[in-house]
Design a protein around this motif. Structure first.
Motif, PDB file in Angstrom:
ATOM      1  N   GLN A 175      12.919  -0.442  -0.590  1.00  0.00           N
ATOM      2  CA  GLN A 175      14.305   0.425   0.352  1.00  0.00           C
ATOM      3  C   GLN A 175      14.256   1.309   0.055  1.00  0.00           C
ATOM      4  O   GLN A 175      15.147   2.326   1.495  1.00  0.00           O
TER       5      GLN A 175
ATOM      6  N   PHE B 298      14.310   0.971   6.275  1.00  0.00           N
ATOM      7  CA  PHE B 298      15.817   0.458   6.031  1.00  0.00           C
ATOM      8  C   PHE B 298      17.128   1.531   6.074  1.00  0.00           C
ATOM      9  O   PHE B 298      17.099   1.790   6.130  1.00  0.00           O
TER      10      PHE B 298
ATOM     11  N   LYS C  82      17.315  -3.588   8.827  1.00  0.00           N
ATOM     12  CA  LYS C  82      15.903  -3.709   8.515  1.00  0.00           C
ATOM     13  C   LYS C  82      15.726  -3.104   9.603  1.00  0.00           C
ATOM     14  O   LYS C  82      15.955  -4.060  11.089  1.00  0.00           O
TER      15      LYS C  82
END
Length: 505
Positions: free
Chosen positions: A182, A199, A207
């Motif tokens: 992420q 992300f 997301k």
């Protein structure tokens, strides 16, 4: 104005009720304010007790009260339309004009002149549901909210997501969503962390994936590297990039929705927002740190494009990268996905558009050529033999034939370089401990230092690096091919020239 002359003072506002008390008891009641009023105004002595202003009373009792929006179903009756969140503004939308007519008490002249509202004829009644501007209502609302979110995310990028430092206290820590990384907190020269596609947000927990379609067996992104001085003067690169993104979306990315990475040296918040709003592409912004730029020259940016770009966490996390010049305009639809072509050729490390002559300093580039041969010799590679073997086995090579001129039984560099306006990379072949290209760059900078990218043409360094990596790969039995991209319908526009100077390739 009505009650004070007859001896009444305002105590407080409670939603849509205003509470007044006669002056004979008002001071006593002011001294015993409810706790929320004391928290705002403090415990005032009796001598300082006085009535709040109508504005303060309204603000505490209505505007800042969390339940006021639900009183008498006001929110439902107002028919709030998420279209109002559009970064382009809501002026002129039927739902917004209807709201102003019902609750702002504005006349038609003001509505038309100030808010571009059309006449009320045919307008829906106040309880009707809002209608999205484009297509299906649900899709329209989602598009507007998504657009607003992306402008907000663009604002936070100026300081690479410093807000998530408390969430990820260790510099090398990365959050993960399943198997997807992420964020990264280890970017040299950056303070805080950066979010990695797909992300977003202050904690890199949102997301951003839309219309992903069939799951791909690879990860890929499209990238632009900008520099105010190197690309265009006087900020002209901003509209140039906006046009490039519009062209990319309409002719290619509307069907594929690959993330777009924009690396910049100088771009303020308003500029980033304008770039986000230029097209529906999902855009991530990353600032090039000062130590990566090694100065403000255009060659320093080309050094980043040719080497350090592939070490950036946002790029290192994916399989393929399509690097485009911000001047690229696709003239018609790109029928085939070039990422699929490169994915389908496991030995291919790079796909390029064309080989072009070195623009300047041809004689100066000879040292780079000699160093490339020295690099191959230090690795025990007889480069002429490898070239001859590849040509005999494959009946020629577009890359070798474009870069090397036949000379007896060997070859020599013909001072052609890869055009860097459109290149497709297999990221693993460009960086990492097993990358021959990264090994070549390290060798070159060991002998020349960073000046290798400042004193020499970066396209020459990049081209000969790909040649060295390919030859070393073939010699070690692990073919690393450099292939020619299929013909693409695009033109390269030089922003420093007139609009009519577009060159079609």
């Amino acid at each position: 104005r009505m009650l004070k002359p007859i001896g009444y003072e305002l105590l407080h506002v409670e939603y849509f009720f205003a509470v007044f008390a006669h002056e004979s008891v008002a001071k006593l009641l002011h001294r015993h304010r409810p706790p929320y009023a004391k928290a705002v105004l403090g415990n005032l002595p009796a001598s300082a007790s006085k009535a709040p202003t109508p504005f303060e009373a309204w603000r505490r009792g209505w505007y800042c009260a969390p339940l006021s929006r639900y009183i008498l179903d006001l929110e439902a009756r107002a028919s709030f339309d998420p279209v109002w969140l559009s970064p382009q503004g809501a002026s002129g939308s039927p739902s917004f004009c209807r709201f102003l007519r019902n609750f702002a008490w504005l006349n038609e002249t003001t509505l038309s002149a100030t808010y571009t509202c059309e006449a009320a004829a045919g307008d829906h009644h106040e309880g009707s549901l809002p209608t999205a501007r484009h297509g299906d209502a649900t899709n329209g609302i989602e598009a507007v909210v998504r657009e607003r979110l992306r402008t907000v995310w663009a604002q936070d990028v100026a300081h690479p997501v410093a807000k998530i430092a408390p969430v990820m206290p260790y510099a090398d820590r990365a959050q993960r969503w399943g198997d997807q990384r992420q964020s990264s907190c280890s970017l040299p020269g950056a303070h805080g962390c950066i979010c990695l596609p797909p992300f977003r947000g202050p904690a890199c927990s949102a997301k951003d994936e839309v219309d992903a379609g069939v799951a791909r067996p690879f990860s890929a992104a499209i990238a632009y590297v900008l520099d105010r001085g190197a690309t265009c003067a006087d900020g002209a690169y901003v509209p140039m990039l906006a046009l490039a993104l519009q062209s990319l979306w309409s002719n290619f990315n509307a069907r594929h929705d690959y993330p777009v990475l924009v690396f910049y040296t100088d771009m303020d918040q308003a500029t980033r927002e304008s770039v986000v709003l230029a097209s529906p592409n999902r855009v991530w912004f990353y600032r090039i740190a000062n130590d990566e730029r090694a100065g403000a020259s255009s060659n320093a940016i080309l050094r980043f494009k040719s080497s350090l770009l592939f070490q950036h966490p946002a790029v290192a996390a994916i399989d393929f990268l399509w690097l485009l010049d911000p001047g690229i305009r696709f003239q018609s639809e790109v029928a085939e996905d070039p990422f699929l072509a490169l994915h389908g050729s496991p030995s291919a490390s790079l796909a390029y558009r064309a080989a072009v002559p070195v623009v300047e300093g041809v004689s100066r580039q000879t040292k780079i050529w000699e160093l490339m041969k020295l690099f191959l010799m230090s690795r025990g590679v007889h480069w002429k033999g490898v070239v001859r073997e590849v040509r005999e086995r494959r009946g020629g090579s577009h890359f070798f034939d474009g870069i090397l001129a036949a000379e007896n039984l060997g070859s020599r560099w013909n001072h052609q370089v890869l055009a860097m306006d459109s290149e497709l990379f297999r990221v693993a072949a460009m960086s990492g401990k097993d990358s021959h290209y990264a090994e070549y760059v390290s060798f070159l900078e060991t002998h020349l230092g960073p000046s290798a990218w400042l004193a020499y043409t970066s396209s020459a360094v990049h081209t000969l690096g790909m040649l060295a990596a390919s030859l070393l790969g073939h010699a070690s039995g692990k073919a690393l091919d450099v292939v020619e991209l299929a013909t693409m319908p695009y033109a390269l526009h030089d922003c420093r020239a007139e609009a009519s100077s577009e060159r079609s390739w």
